[in-house]
Write an enzyme that holds these catalytic residues in place. Structure first.
Site, PDB file in Angstrom:
ATOM      1  N   ALA A  68       0.815  -1.225   0.000  1.00 20.96           N
ATOM      2  CA  ALA A  68       0.000   0.000   0.000  1.00 20.96           C
ATOM      3  C   ALA A  68       0.845   1.271   0.000  1.00 20.96           C
ATOM      4  O   ALA A  68       0.465   2.275  -0.606  1.00 20.96           O
ATOM      5  CB  ALA A  68      -0.930  -0.002   1.221  1.00 20.96           C
ATOM      6  N   CYS A 107      21.258   2.227  -1.783  1.00 22.60           N
ATOM      7  CA  CYS A 107      19.821   2.141  -2.074  1.00 22.60           C
ATOM      8  C   CYS A 107      19.115   1.205  -1.111  1.00 22.60           C
ATOM      9  O   CYS A 107      17.973   1.412  -0.754  1.00 22.60           O
ATOM     10  CB  CYS A 107      19.591   1.607  -3.478  1.00 22.60           C
TER      11      CYS A 107
END
Ligand SMILES: Cc1ncc(COP(=O)(O)O)c(C=O)c1O
Length: 409
Positions: free
Chosen positions: A210, A336
């Site tokens: 989500a 990252c």
């Protein structure tokens, strides 16, 4: 109008909750607080009805089967995409271990796919990790060639989180169908950005989250195909047999309501947003190229998420660049996935040298990105990059652009 700083261009890391989603979730923390499994009273039944509606909203975005009475049963709620990937990969491996112990994935997957595969390899499964080309793509032919009689699962991401490269999912899905192998895709970054159709794409399992979709953090879903074929999964944890036994634990009702609406909004806005964001992204990329060049585009310009540009700035010290850009939030080609400064495994797998990988910047745009913000970022880079290039020294041999990579300048 004055711009609000800093400017957020890191939507692939996470997105803000859309105010409409936030509003829809709010009653489920306080007034409608029931346990969705408590069917004996109205509190529970109201929560259950909201969960049922959300199942259909998520299914709608994927073209999975909807069910007005029970809600789409192919949607299994999880805590996010990491859990969904673990459930898909370890769940199929365990449930199908009598058939075989061979899995196929590829090198630029997120760690949430690579690490479960690594765990299975330590436990005796045979894992083929396919290489990618310079654009970060695998081919359906590579997948076809790697499938064996004992292959139980192919897991290939829909689109990459760092460079935005989109994989040939429909072709891979067709091959898996033909060869009778379960096909899982981590669609965390593609969902709501590209039209996804689990039927047409031949997808058996699909992970989503989500918080990449303007919903809340800590909730996601795994789509699990119920027929043609019916996918069998061993659950990761045991308990109250929620989610048809696939995922025990009391449901996060506010989060699920948020994810449901986030999917519905994404479905409505996908076509326009895709055009708007790709226009902004192209403007960013071409303006940076003109004003700041040389710039190397990492990824596949023909098969790329509409809102992503991963660009290397040869001749720069990437850390100084990020330190100087205090009012622009972007991600770098290193660090990252962790606090370490190791170059990104994605860029290395695509064949970039350390030099280009360390000067790579990921720009990821989103629903609230404006033209003014893009122009500000370009101006900022135009002011900072030449200065840093001079400071870093034109004779920095390790920072030369490689001749075998497409350089735009
Ligand atoms: C491609 C991909 N898969 C999985 C994940 C993990 O998602 P979550 O934060 O919901 O566990 C991410 C998050 O960065 C991602 O980009």
């Amino acid at each position: 109008m004055t711009l609000a700083l800093p400017i957020y261009l890191d939507y692939n890391a996470t997105t803000p909750v859309d105010p409409r989603v936030f509003e829809a979730m709010s009653p489920y923390f306080t007034r409608v607080f029931g346990n969705a499994a408590s069917r004996t009273h109205a509190f529970g039944r109201e929560a259950e009805a909201a969960v049922l509606h959300a199942r259909n909203q998520v299914a709608g975005l994927l073209n999975a089967e909807q069910d007005e009475r029970h809600g789409a049963r192919e949607i299994i709620w999880t805590s996010g995409a990491t859990e969904a990937n673990n459930l898909a990969i370890k769940g199929v491996a365990d449930a199908c271990r009598e058939k075989g112990r061979h899995l196929i994935t590829q090198t630029t997957e997120h760690k949430a796919v690579l690490d479960p595969c690594k765990r299975l390899a330590e436990q005796g499964w045979d894992v083929t990790v396919l290489p990618v080309d310079r654009a970060g793509r695998v081919s359906a032919r590579q997948v076809a060639d790697a499938i064996r009689a004992d292959t139980v699962l192919v897991s290939i991401m829909y689109a990459n989180n760092e460079v935005g490269t989109v994989q040939p999912i429909r072709e891979i899905g067709a091959i898996c169908k033909e060869r009778g192998v379960i096909f899982h895709t981590d669609a965390t970054q593609a969902i709501g950005k590209l039209p996804i159709d689990v039927q047409a794409d031949g997808i058996d399992l699909l992970s989503l989250s989500a918080h990449k979709l303007y919903g809340p953090k800590g909730v996601g879903a795994l789509y699990v195909r119920k027929k043609n074929p019916r996918v069998r999964l061993t659950p990761l944890f045991d308990g109250g047999a929620h989610e048809r036994g696939f995922r025990s634990g009391t449901l996060n009702v506010p989060g699920i309501v948020g994810l449901g609406l986030a999917c519905e909004l994404a479905a409505h806005e996908l076509v326009n947003e895709r055009l708007r964001l790709s226009a902004l992204r192209d403007r960013l990329q071409s303006s940076l190229t003109h004003r700041v060049g040389p710039v190397v585009v990492n990824g596949d310009e023909r098969n790329r998420l509409p809102h992503v540009a991963n660009l290397s700035f040869p001749g720069l010290d990437g850390t100084s660049l990020l330190n100087t850009l205090d009012d622009v939030a972007v991600s770098s080609g290193s660090a990252c996935t962790s606090a370490s400064l190791a170059a990104s495994h994605v860029l290395m797998a695509m064949g970039l040298g350390d030099d280009l990988a360390h000067t790579a910047i990921r720009f990821s745009l989103g629903r609230f990105t404006t033209l003014e913000e893009i122009d500000y970022v370009v101006q900022k880079f135009a002011a900072v990059v030449p200065r840093l290039r001079n400071e870093h020294g034109a004779d920095c041999g390790t920072c030369e652009p490689r001749s075998d990579l497409r350089t735009v300048s």
